[in-house]
Design an enzyme around this catalytic site. Structure first.
Site, short mmCIF file in Angstrom:
data_model
loop_
_atom_site.label_atom_id
_atom_site.label_comp_id
_atom_site.label_asym_id
_atom_site.label_seq_id
_atom_site.Cartn_x
_atom_site.Cartn_y
_atom_site.Cartn_z
N LYS A 147 0.82 -1.22 0.00
CA LYS A 147 0.00 0.00 0.00
C LYS A 147 0.85 1.26 0.00
O LYS A 147 0.48 2.25 -0.63
CB LYS A 147 -1.06 0.00 1.11
CG LYS A 147 -0.54 -0.08 2.52
CD LYS A 147 -1.72 -0.12 3.48
CE LYS A 147 -1.36 -0.54 4.88
NZ LYS A 147 0.01 -0.50 5.35
N ARG A 172 -6.86 2.49 11.13
CA ARG A 172 -6.48 1.10 11.31
C ARG A 172 -7.37 0.41 12.34
O ARG A 172 -7.14 -0.78 12.63
CB ARG A 172 -5.03 1.03 11.80
CG ARG A 172 -4.02 0.55 10.75
CD ARG A 172 -2.67 0.61 11.39
NE ARG A 172 -1.65 -0.18 10.81
CZ ARG A 172 -0.68 0.28 10.03
NH1 ARG A 172 -0.67 1.53 9.64
NH2 ARG A 172 0.28 -0.51 9.62
N ARG A 210 11.76 -7.82 2.70
CA ARG A 210 11.96 -6.38 2.94
C ARG A 210 12.82 -6.15 4.18
O ARG A 210 13.63 -5.23 4.22
CB ARG A 210 10.59 -5.70 3.12
CG ARG A 210 10.68 -4.20 3.29
CD ARG A 210 9.32 -3.55 3.46
NE ARG A 210 8.85 -3.63 4.84
CZ ARG A 210 7.68 -3.15 5.26
NH1 ARG A 210 6.85 -2.60 4.40
NH2 ARG A 210 7.34 -3.24 6.52
N ARG A 225 14.30 -1.37 9.68
CA ARG A 225 13.21 -1.05 10.60
C ARG A 225 13.23 -1.97 11.81
O ARG A 225 13.36 -3.19 11.68
CB ARG A 225 11.86 -1.19 9.88
CG ARG A 225 11.51 0.05 9.09
CD ARG A 225 10.25 -0.13 8.27
NE ARG A 225 9.09 -0.59 9.03
CZ ARG A 225 7.84 -0.44 8.62
NH1 ARG A 225 7.59 0.17 7.47
NH2 ARG A 225 6.84 -0.90 9.33
N ARG A 247 2.28 -8.26 13.63
CA ARG A 247 1.59 -7.21 12.85
C ARG A 247 0.48 -7.80 11.98
O ARG A 247 -0.55 -7.18 11.79
CB ARG A 247 2.61 -6.42 12.03
CG ARG A 247 3.28 -5.39 12.93
CD ARG A 247 4.47 -4.66 12.36
NE ARG A 247 4.48 -4.40 10.96
CZ ARG A 247 5.56 -4.58 10.17
NH1 ARG A 247 6.67 -5.02 10.67
NH2 ARG A 247 5.48 -4.30 8.90
P1 AMP Z 1 3.35 1.04 8.76
O1 AMP Z 1 4.54 1.80 8.31
O2 AMP Z 1 2.07 1.52 8.13
O3 AMP Z 1 3.52 -0.45 8.60
O4 AMP Z 1 3.18 1.31 10.34
C1 AMP Z 1 4.20 0.93 11.24
C2 AMP Z 1 3.67 0.95 12.65
O5 AMP Z 1 3.24 2.28 13.00
C3 AMP Z 1 2.47 0.06 12.94
O6 AMP Z 1 2.84 -1.28 13.17
C4 AMP Z 1 1.90 0.75 14.18
O7 AMP Z 1 2.66 0.43 15.33
C5 AMP Z 1 2.13 2.21 13.89
N1 AMP Z 1 0.95 2.81 13.19
C6 AMP Z 1 0.91 3.32 11.93
N2 AMP Z 1 -0.31 3.76 11.64
C7 AMP Z 1 -1.07 3.52 12.72
C8 AMP Z 1 -2.45 3.74 13.04
N3 AMP Z 1 -3.30 4.27 12.15
N4 AMP Z 1 -2.87 3.37 14.28
C9 AMP Z 1 -2.04 2.84 15.18
N5 AMP Z 1 -0.75 2.59 14.95
C10 AMP Z 1 -0.27 2.93 13.73
#
Ligand code: AMP
Length: 183
Positions: A13, A87, A126, A132, A143
Site C-alpha cells: 500500500k 487502522r 523487505r 526497521r 503485525r
Molecule cells: P506502517 O509503516 O504503516 O507499517 O506502520 C508501522 C507501525 O506504526 C504500525 O505497526 C503501528 O505500530 C504504527 N501505526 C501506523 N499507523 C497507525 C495507526 N493508524 N494506528 C495505530 N498505529 C499505527
C-alpha cells in the site's frame, strides 16, 4: 481528492500510495512514516509511539486521532492519500467526524488484497534491508495478527464503498488495476 488506501502489512500500500500521490498530485500521508519521523525527533508523540511500534502493536487511537485531526485540518485544501490510517473502527469513526467538521468526504477507498503466505514472504524479504526495528519475523507475525483482529473489520465497516484490488503481481500491474477502478 481524498483517497484512502488499505491492506495488510506487506500488501504494497505504501508503494501504491506514493505512485497515486504522484499521479494525482496528492499529499501522501503515511502514518507509519509520520510516526517514525516523530521517533527520530524524540518528540512527545514519538516517545509515546515507540514501544508500541517496536512490538508491532498499534499506537493508541487517541494519539493517532489527535495527530490526524491537526494534519487533515492543516491540509484541508489539498488532495491527500491516507496510507495506514484508519487502522481501527474507532479511528474510522473519528476520521468520519474529522471530515464532517471540514465539510469533506472520502472519494475512494482502495483495499489491496494479498494472500497471507505471500505477505509474510514479502515482509521477511523487505526486512533484510529496511533497517526497521519492527521488521523481525516475530514482530512481522504479530503485525499480521493485529491487522486481522483490529484492521480487517474495516472492510466490513466501509462495505459498499470499498474498491477491492488484487495485490498479487508486479507493482505496475497492481497500479494499473487500481487506476481502472478509481472513479
Ligand atoms: P506502517 O509503516 O504503516 O507499517 O506502520 C508501522 C507501525 O506504526 C504500525 O505497526 C503501528 O505500530 C504504527 N501505526 C501506523 N499507523 C497507525 C495507526 N493508524 N494506528 C495505530 N498505529 C499505527
Amino acid at each position: 481528492m481524498k483517497l484512502l488506501i488499505m491492506g495488510p502489512p506487506g500488501a504494497g500500500k505504501g508503494t501504491q500510495a506514493k505512485i497515486l500521490a504522484h499521479k494525482f498530485n496528492l499529499v501522501h500521508l503515511s502514518t507509519g512514516d509520520i510516526l517514525r519521523k516523530e521517533i527520530d525527533r524524540n518528540s512527545e508523540v514519538g516517545l509515546k509511539a515507540q514501544t508500541y511500534m517496536n512490538a508491532g502493536n498499534l499506537v493508541p487511537d487517541e494519539v493517532l486521532l489527535e495527530m490526524m485531526n491537526s494534519t487533515l485540518t492543516e491540509l484541508k485544501d489539498e488532495g491527500v492519500i491516507l496510507d495506514g490510517f484508519p487502522r481501527t473502527i474507532p479511528q474510522a469513526d473519528g476520521l468520519s467526524k474529522i471530515f464532517q467538521s471540514l465539510n469533506q468526504d472520502i472519494d475512494a477507498i482502495i483495499n489491496i488484497e494479498v494472500d497471507k503466505d505471500v505477505l509474510i514472504r514479502r515482509l521477511v524479504e523487505r526486512a533484510k534491508n529496511s533497517g526497521r526495528a519492527d521488521d523481525t519475523e516475530e514482530v512481522i507475525k504479530n503485525r499480521q495478527n493485529v491487522y486481522l483482529e483490529l484492521t480487517a473489520p474495516l472492510i466490513e465497516f466501509y462495505h459498499g464503498n470499498i474498491i477491492n484490488v488484487d495485490g498479487d503481481g508486479s507493482i505496475d500491474k497492481v497500479t494499473e488495476r487500481i487506476l481502472k477502478r478509481i472513479p
